[in-house]
Design a protein around this motif. Structure first.
Motif, PDB file in Angstrom:
ATOM      1  N   CYS A   1      -6.196  -7.844   2.576  1.00 18.74           N
ATOM      2  CA  CYS A   1      -4.983  -7.374   3.355  1.00 18.74           C
ATOM      3  C   CYS A   1      -5.434  -5.845   3.542  1.00 18.74           C
ATOM      4  O   CYS A   1      -4.662  -5.802   5.255  1.00 18.74           O
ATOM      5  N   LEU A   2      -6.477  -5.173   3.683  1.00 22.43           N
ATOM      6  CA  LEU A   2      -6.640  -4.033   4.154  1.00 22.43           C
ATOM      7  C   LEU A   2      -6.885  -4.426   6.148  1.00 22.43           C
ATOM      8  O   LEU A   2      -6.590  -3.911   6.779  1.00 22.43           O
TER       9      LEU A   2
ATOM     10  N   PHE B   1       0.835  -1.164  -0.201  1.00 22.60           N
ATOM     11  CA  PHE B   1      -0.009   0.352  -0.019  1.00 22.60           C
ATOM     12  C   PHE B   1       0.609   0.885  -0.508  1.00 22.60           C
ATOM     13  O   PHE B   1       0.345   2.198  -0.996  1.00 22.60           O
ATOM     14  N   ASP B   2       1.909   1.332   1.007  1.00 21.09           N
ATOM     15  CA  ASP B   2       2.708   3.057   0.604  1.00 21.09           C
ATOM     16  C   ASP B   2       3.090   2.955  -0.384  1.00 21.09           C
ATOM     17  O   ASP B   2       4.339   4.024  -0.172  1.00 21.09           O
ATOM     18  N   ALA B   3       3.454   1.750  -1.338  1.00 21.16           N
ATOM     19  CA  ALA B   3       4.176   1.874  -2.753  1.00 21.16           C
ATOM     20  C   ALA B   3       3.330   2.416  -4.108  1.00 21.16           C
ATOM     21  O   ALA B   3       3.721   3.081  -4.893  1.00 21.16           O
TER      22      ALA B   3
ATOM     23  N   GLU C   1      -3.781   4.404  10.166  1.00 24.02           N
ATOM     24  CA  GLU C   1      -3.206   4.356   7.882  1.00 24.02           C
ATOM     25  C   GLU C   1      -4.777   4.070   7.581  1.00 24.02           C
ATOM     26  O   GLU C   1      -4.056   4.215   6.568  1.00 24.02           O
ATOM     27  N   LEU C   2      -6.064   3.796   7.817  1.00 24.69           N
ATOM     28  CA  LEU C   2      -6.651   3.281   7.384  1.00 24.69           C
ATOM     29  C   LEU C   2      -7.259   4.871   5.811  1.00 24.69           C
ATOM     30  O   LEU C   2      -7.217   3.874   4.852  1.00 24.69           O
ATOM     31  N   PRO C   3      -7.259   5.604   7.071  1.00 23.08           N
ATOM     32  CA  PRO C   3      -7.980   6.820   5.685  1.00 23.08           C
ATOM     33  C   PRO C   3      -6.818   7.064   4.489  1.00 23.08           C
ATOM     34  O   PRO C   3      -7.513   7.059   3.517  1.00 23.08           O
ATOM     35  N   ALA C   4      -5.679   6.886   5.276  1.00 21.61           N
ATOM     36  CA  ALA C   4      -5.013   7.818   3.786  1.00 21.61           C
ATOM     37  C   ALA C   4      -4.246   5.868   2.775  1.00 21.61           C
ATOM     38  O   ALA C   4      -4.601   6.391   1.213  1.00 21.61           O
ATOM     39  N   VAL C   5      -4.362   5.050   3.018  1.00 17.63           N
ATOM     40  CA  VAL C   5      -4.675   3.987   1.967  1.00 17.63           C
ATOM     41  C   VAL C   5      -5.566   3.873   1.719  1.00 17.63           C
ATOM     42  O   VAL C   5      -6.315   3.952  -0.223  1.00 17.63           O
ATOM     43  N   LEU C   6      -6.608   4.366   1.768  1.00 19.88           N
ATOM     44  CA  LEU C   6      -8.169   4.117   1.435  1.00 19.88           C
ATOM     45  C   LEU C   6      -8.054   5.337   0.440  1.00 19.88           C
ATOM     46  O   LEU C   6      -8.720   5.059  -0.888  1.00 19.88           O
ATOM     47  N   ALA C   7      -7.568   6.420   0.881  1.00 17.57           N
ATOM     48  CA  ALA C   7      -7.792   8.209  -0.525  1.00 17.57           C
ATOM     49  C   ALA C   7      -6.750   7.216  -1.453  1.00 17.57           C
ATOM     50  O   ALA C   7      -6.855   7.906  -2.018  1.00 17.57           O
ATOM     51  N   ARG C   8      -5.358   6.619  -0.354  1.00 16.27           N
ATOM     52  CA  ARG C   8      -4.427   6.274  -1.944  1.00 16.27           C
ATOM     53  C   ARG C   8      -5.528   5.872  -3.193  1.00 16.27           C
ATOM     54  O   ARG C   8      -4.811   5.225  -4.317  1.00 16.27           O
ATOM     55  N   ILE C   9      -5.822   4.496  -2.766  1.00 19.03           N
ATOM     56  CA  ILE C   9      -6.217   3.703  -3.813  1.00 19.03           C
ATOM     57  C   ILE C   9      -7.855   4.188  -4.134  1.00 19.03           C
ATOM     58  O   ILE C   9      -8.022   3.905  -5.663  1.00 19.03           O
TER      59      ILE C   9
END
Length: 87
Positions: free
Chosen positions: A36-37, A19-21, A44-52
């Motif tokens: 995975c989530l 996710f960080d990549a 950290e979940l809001p930032a990961v969902l925003a990246r997606i």
């Protein structure tokens, strides 16, 4: 192996990454996040969902699967889960 099979069947490139990549804008027609989530800490979940969301093209597909449970913890193999059943 699943990504290679998806490429073979669709004729489209398939990328596997952490996710960080994921640092793309409107690049992917779909993002498949299978079980995975549930390993991502709540903070950290809001930032990961925003990246997606940012990485998907308009109208792109997002798939995610989750386990049910009652809170964070580690399973008997030491794997961390945020909201899954870890007993």
């Amino acid at each position: 192996e699943m990504a290679a099979e998806a490429e073979r069947r669709t004729g489209e490139p398939v990328t596997v990454m952490q996710f960080d990549a994921l640092d793309s804008d409107a690049t992917f027609a779909g993002v498949w996040v299978n079980a995975c989530l549930l390993h991502v800490p709540d903070a950290e979940l809001p930032a990961v969902l925003a990246r997606i969301h940012r990485a998907l093209v308009p109208g792109g597909w997002f798939y995610s699967s989750w386990k049910t449970g009652d809170g964070p913890g580690r399973d008997r193999l030491g794997r961390y889960y945020t909201k899954s059943c870890y007993r």
